[in-house]
Structures are given as structure tokens and as C-alpha cells.
Enzyme design. Structure first.
Site, PDB file in Angstrom:
ATOM      1  N   ASN A  10       0.882  -1.172   0.000  1.00 30.92           N
ATOM      2  CA  ASN A  10       0.000   0.000   0.000  1.00 30.92           C
ATOM      3  C   ASN A  10       0.919   1.222   0.000  1.00 30.92           C
ATOM      4  O   ASN A  10       1.428   1.636   1.037  1.00 30.92           O
ATOM      5  CB  ASN A  10      -0.877  -0.053   1.256  1.00 30.92           C
ATOM      6  CG  ASN A  10      -1.857   1.104   1.326  1.00 30.92           C
ATOM      7  OD1 ASN A  10      -1.790   2.033   0.514  1.00 30.92           O
ATOM      8  ND2 ASN A  10      -2.742   1.051   2.302  1.00 30.92           N
ATOM      9  N   ARG A  94      -2.494  -2.101  -3.572  1.00 37.90           N
ATOM     10  CA  ARG A  94      -3.676  -1.263  -3.398  1.00 37.90           C
ATOM     11  C   ARG A  94      -3.567  -0.101  -4.385  1.00 37.90           C
ATOM     12  O   ARG A  94      -2.576   0.630  -4.374  1.00 37.90           O
ATOM     13  CB  ARG A  94      -3.736  -0.722  -1.981  1.00 37.90           C
ATOM     14  CG  ARG A  94      -4.906   0.213  -1.817  1.00 37.90           C
ATOM     15  CD  ARG A  94      -4.864   0.947  -0.498  1.00 37.90           C
ATOM     16  NE  ARG A  94      -6.034   1.788  -0.367  1.00 37.90           N
ATOM     17  CZ  ARG A  94      -6.048   2.943   0.269  1.00 37.90           C
ATOM     18  NH1 ARG A  94      -4.956   3.391   0.850  1.00 37.90           N
ATOM     19  NH2 ARG A  94      -7.154   3.629   0.339  1.00 37.90           N
ATOM     20  N   HIS A 183     -12.534   3.156  -0.372  1.00 42.65           N
ATOM     21  CA  HIS A 183     -12.545   2.180   0.747  1.00 42.65           C
ATOM     22  C   HIS A 183     -13.265   0.885   0.347  1.00 42.65           C
ATOM     23  O   HIS A 183     -13.739   0.146   1.194  1.00 42.65           O
ATOM     24  CB  HIS A 183     -13.282   2.728   1.993  1.00 42.65           C
ATOM     25  CG  HIS A 183     -12.582   3.821   2.716  1.00 42.65           C
ATOM     26  ND1 HIS A 183     -13.277   4.840   3.337  1.00 42.65           N
ATOM     27  CD2 HIS A 183     -11.285   4.065   2.941  1.00 42.65           C
ATOM     28  CE1 HIS A 183     -12.426   5.675   3.907  1.00 42.65           C
ATOM     29  NE2 HIS A 183     -11.202   5.226   3.677  1.00 42.65           N
ATOM     30  N   ARG A 244     -11.046  15.961   6.663  1.00 43.43           N
ATOM     31  CA  ARG A 244     -11.852  16.343   5.492  1.00 43.43           C
ATOM     32  C   ARG A 244     -13.263  16.738   5.920  1.00 43.43           C
ATOM     33  O   ARG A 244     -13.833  16.137   6.827  1.00 43.43           O
ATOM     34  CB  ARG A 244     -11.962  15.187   4.493  1.00 43.43           C
ATOM     35  CG  ARG A 244     -10.645  14.781   3.897  1.00 43.43           C
ATOM     36  CD  ARG A 244     -10.853  13.730   2.791  1.00 43.43           C
ATOM     37  NE  ARG A 244      -9.627  12.973   2.611  1.00 43.43           N
ATOM     38  CZ  ARG A 244      -9.551  11.642   2.641  1.00 43.43           C
ATOM     39  NH1 ARG A 244     -10.618  10.902   2.804  1.00 43.43           N
ATOM     40  NH2 ARG A 244      -8.381  11.053   2.493  1.00 43.43           N
ATOM     41  N   GLU A 387      -8.068  -4.842   5.277  1.00 47.92           N
ATOM     42  CA  GLU A 387      -7.917  -4.569   3.850  1.00 47.92           C
ATOM     43  C   GLU A 387      -6.776  -5.365   3.237  1.00 47.92           C
ATOM     44  O   GLU A 387      -6.859  -5.808   2.091  1.00 47.92           O
ATOM     45  CB  GLU A 387      -7.704  -3.058   3.641  1.00 47.92           C
ATOM     46  CG  GLU A 387      -8.975  -2.268   3.910  1.00 47.92           C
ATOM     47  CD  GLU A 387      -8.736  -0.777   4.105  1.00 47.92           C
ATOM     48  OE1 GLU A 387      -8.277  -0.403   5.201  1.00 47.92           O
ATOM     49  OE2 GLU A 387      -9.003  -0.004   3.183  1.00 47.92           O
TER      50      GLU A 387
END
Ligand code: ADP
Length: 401
Positions: A10, A94, A183, A244, A387
Site C-alpha cells: 500500500n 492497493r 474504501h 476532510r 484490507e
């Protein structure tokens, strides 16, 4: 003996997270992280779980992603887990944005890599680092399949009327403006794990997944298929996040430009990096927000309330989207650990069939678990996301299946 190891990478702009897994028994052989790549104070943290050797740390400058991956390879080799081993079946990457082109894990060749590169304008913060990670890993083991697993892929099943923004259709088409969602690997893994927790098949259940980490997103999954998610063209839309803003009136941007005199880049940075919990109260870590709110800090209390209010709106909206909900599931750093967030998000939603068992909600555990009272109409659950395991599983299936 068939090769069964998968290296999961990742790659971020200044970091690489990695895990080496053995898919014969889905065990983790080694995990680690290289951070602050390109700075004087780079750090490699490595843990060889297979040997039980304990964590190791390397401090000092690591110039770029190539040097980072070579340092990781050296650490793995020191544990007898070298990447030159014939046991390495594949590398799973990823990749954040797959656009409309990639809706499933894909073996990477020159053409695929060029297409991932062509998606950089849609994900300028993420895809360039993903591309670099792929190039470096390919150079290291050109003979081993490299697989891209896209964050957007699980959401590709959203109906067109859900994915489209209500703007001029030609403009939208020309600039690829639509809702993609992110996601996805986590939403896929957690929605399936929730079905299992309920003793059902994914096709049999409707689930609302709340992935609440630093970034946060919700999804509505009907019978194993994603029908709606809260992130859009980029990961900025939707829930309140660590830094965010999530949803806001787009006219806020025009106002800040025209009246506030801010540039597009300044507003981009404001909304992505200096908003959310951080913007509202000065802390982006939910642990700090909860601690301060508990001490009566007004800004922290209001930030918490705004965060939870947004969550509630999405639970209500996705209940309407799905029509029938079997489970609402919390995951990722905040979702798995912050009992007060779960309690406040579900409070007052008895009319939607939602309730919590306070004792189950307060319990700390790393296992998938129900936190709703026995016999509740809608199950409420906590399911830790994974993940990396999901990326490894999709990668391994593609190269062996
Ligand atoms: P990322 O999005 O970077 O993968 P994670 O899913 O690991 O992030 O979530 C990180 C966030 O989880 C932290 O910023 C923190 O706010 C939150 N978190 C972690 N542990 C706890 C805890 N015990 N209580 C509340 N929040 C927590």
C-alpha cells in the site's frame, strides 16, 4: 509445492505499508511500514510474525520508494522470507482509483499500468504513489504477477442514477465527473464478514457499513452488492472525517474564492487537510476529541456532535435506499474502538429498529461481534476491517483461480 505467499503493498506519497501473507492458511508472515520516505528522518518498522522475532526499527534517510522497497526486501531476507523465494506467488497492490475502466482486480501489464497512470488526474494525491510502488515491485520480481486491487471497484455496481451527479451530462461525460466511491476493499470485506456473523450468506442480507477511520465512508450493500456509498468523485464527499469536511454546499467554494480571495489549491488543501474534526476543534484524532469533550471543552463537544449528526443522517438515508436493513456495522479505527461514537450514532433511532446493548457496546475486543440487544429488528455490529487480507485474497484468487 505451490507458491502461496502474497506480498501486499500500500504505497502512499511518502510511505509504504506492507504485509507478507501465506494464503495456504491466510497467516501473516511479516508486517511493516516505511514512513517519511525522502526525508532525513525516514523510519522502517518491521515485524516478522512468522519467526516471532519481535519488532525491529531502522531510522535514517530512505531516499525514494525504490530504496524503501529494497530495505523492506532486506528485512524480509534477514528473516528467511526473501522476496526472491520461489514461494512468492504474487504481489498485490492497493490502487486508489480505477475509474470506470477497472471494476475487478487486474493483473498488471504495460497497458494496465499506462491506464492506471492515465487516471492520475482523478486521484492526484494517490495514484502516482501507487504507480511508483508497482514499478519498483515489478523491477524487483519481473517474473511474479503483480495485481492491482482498486479502492473503487466494489462500488462499480452502483446504479447509474446513483453514480451520476445532477449536472450537465456532457460536461460530466467529458471530464469523467461521477461518483466512484472509495474504501471499497474494506466495505467488501466487512459486509461479507457481517453476513457470516449473522450466520447468513452475503446474498441474503442488506447491510449498512460505516468505515470510520481517518478517512470515513458509508455504504449500502444489498445482497452482497454495493448500491450506494458516501464518497464521490474523490474521497472528500460524505461523512465528517479526521481532516476532510465531507458534504458541503459547493457554493462554499465559490464564496471562499470570490469573497475570501482563496485560490483553488488553497481551498483544496483547506477542505482535504484542515477541515473535519481538525478544522472544527484542532484535533483530528477521535481519542483526543473524546477526551476533551469529556472535560467539557465546547469546541470538541460540538465537533463530536457534528460528526455524529452526519453519521445519523447517512444511516437514515441508507435505510431508505435499502428499504430493509439487516445490520448496521461499524469498522476501522473509530468504528472499532470508539464506543461513544457508536452509542451516539444509534441513539434515538429506535424507530428504524436500531438499538444498542450498552454492555456489549462498551466491551473491548478484536473480534467481530454484535452490540445490539438479542432479538433486535436490525443487528448492530462491530467488525474489524482487514484490507490487506482482502487484497491478498483477491490477488491470490486471480493468479491461482
Ligand atoms: P486510516 O484511515 O489511516 O487507515 P484507521 O482506520 O487506523 O485509519 O483509524 C485511525 C483513527 O482511529 C485515529 O485517527 C483515531 O481517531 C481513531 N482511533 C483509534 N483508536 C481509537 C480509540 N481507542 N478511540 C477512539 N478513536 C480511535
Amino acid at each position: 509445492m505451490t507458491a502461496s505467499r502474497v506480498l501486499v503493498l500500500n504505497s502512499g506519497s511518502s510511505s509504504v505499508k506492507y504485509q507478507l501473507l501465506d494464503m495456504a492458511d491466510r497467516s501473516r508472515l511479516a508486517v511493516g511500514l516505511v514512513e517519511r520516505i525522502g526525508e532525513e528522518t525516514s523510519r522502517l518498522a518491521h515485524e516478522p510474525l512468522a519467526t516471532g522475532g519481535g519488532k525491529r526499527e531502522q531510522l535514517g534517510p530512505i531516499a525514494d520508494h525504490e530504496a524503501a522497497l529494497k530495505a523492506v526486501a532486506a528485512e524480509l531476507a534477514a528473516d528467511g522470507l526473501g522476496l526472491d523465494s520461489p514461494e512468492l506467488a504474487a504481489v498485490g497492490h492497493r490502487v486508489v482509483h480505477g475509474g470506470t475502466r477497472f471494476t475487478a482486480p487486474t493483473v498488471i501489464d504495460d497497458e494496465v499500468l499506462a491506464e492506471i497512470r492515465s487516471l492520475v488526474p482523478l486521484a492526484p494525491l494517490h495514484n502516482p504513489a501507487n504507480v511508483t510502488g508497482i514499478e519498483v515491485a515489478r523491477a524487483l520480481r519481473p517474473d511474479v504477477p503483480q495485481v492491482a486491487v482498486f479502492d473503487t471497484a466494489f462500488h462499480a455496481t452502483m446504479p447509474d442514477h446513483v453514480a451520476q451527479y445532477a449536472i450537465d451530462a456532457e460536461v460530466a461525460e467529458r471530464w469523467s465527473v461521477r461518483r466512484y466511491g472509495f474504501h471499497g476493499t474494506s466495505h467488501a470485506y466487512v459486509s461479507r464478514a457481517t453476513a457470516r456473523l449473522l450466520g447468513k450468506e452475503p446474498q441474503e442480507v442488506n447491510v449498512i457499513v460505516l468505515h470510520l477511520g481517518n478517512g470515513a465512508s458509508a455504504s449500502a450493500v444489498r445482497g452482497g452488492v454495493c448500491v450506494e456509498t458516501s464518497m464521490g468523485l474523490t474521497p472528500l464527499e460524505g461523512l465528517v472525517m479526521g481532516t476532510r469536511s465531507g458534504d458541503l454546499d459547493p457554493a462554499v467554494i465559490f464564496h471562499l474564492a470570490r469573497v475570501g480571495g482563496m485560490s483553488v489549491d488553497e481551498i483544496d488543501s483547506l477542505l482535504n487537510k484542515k477541515s473535519g474534526l481538525l478544522g472544527m476543534c484542532g484535533d483530528n484524532d477521535m481519542r483526543e476529541v473524546l477526551r476533551r469533550a469529556g472535560e467539557g471543552d465546547e469546541a470538541a463537544r460540538r465537533a463530536f456532535a457534528t460528526y455524529v449528526h452526519r453519521l445519523k443522517k447517512y444511516i437514515g438515508a441508507y435505510t431508505a435506499v435499502l428499504g430493509r436493513v439487516d445490520a448496521v456495522v461499524f469498522t476501522a479505527g473509530v468504528g472499532e474502538n470508539a464506543a461513544p461514537v457508536r452509542e451516539a450514532a444509534v441513539a434515538g433511532l429506535e424507530g428504524l429498529g436500531l438499538a444498542l446493548d450498552p454492555r456489549a457496546n462498551a466491551e473491548r475486543s478484536g473480534e467481530p461481534r454484535l452490540i445490539s440487544p438479542a432479538g433486535a429488528r436490525v443487528a448492530v455490529a462491530v467488525v474489524p476491517t482487514d484490507e490487506e487480507l482482502e487484497i491478498a485474497a483477491q490477488t491470490y484468487e486471480l493468479v491461482t483461480g
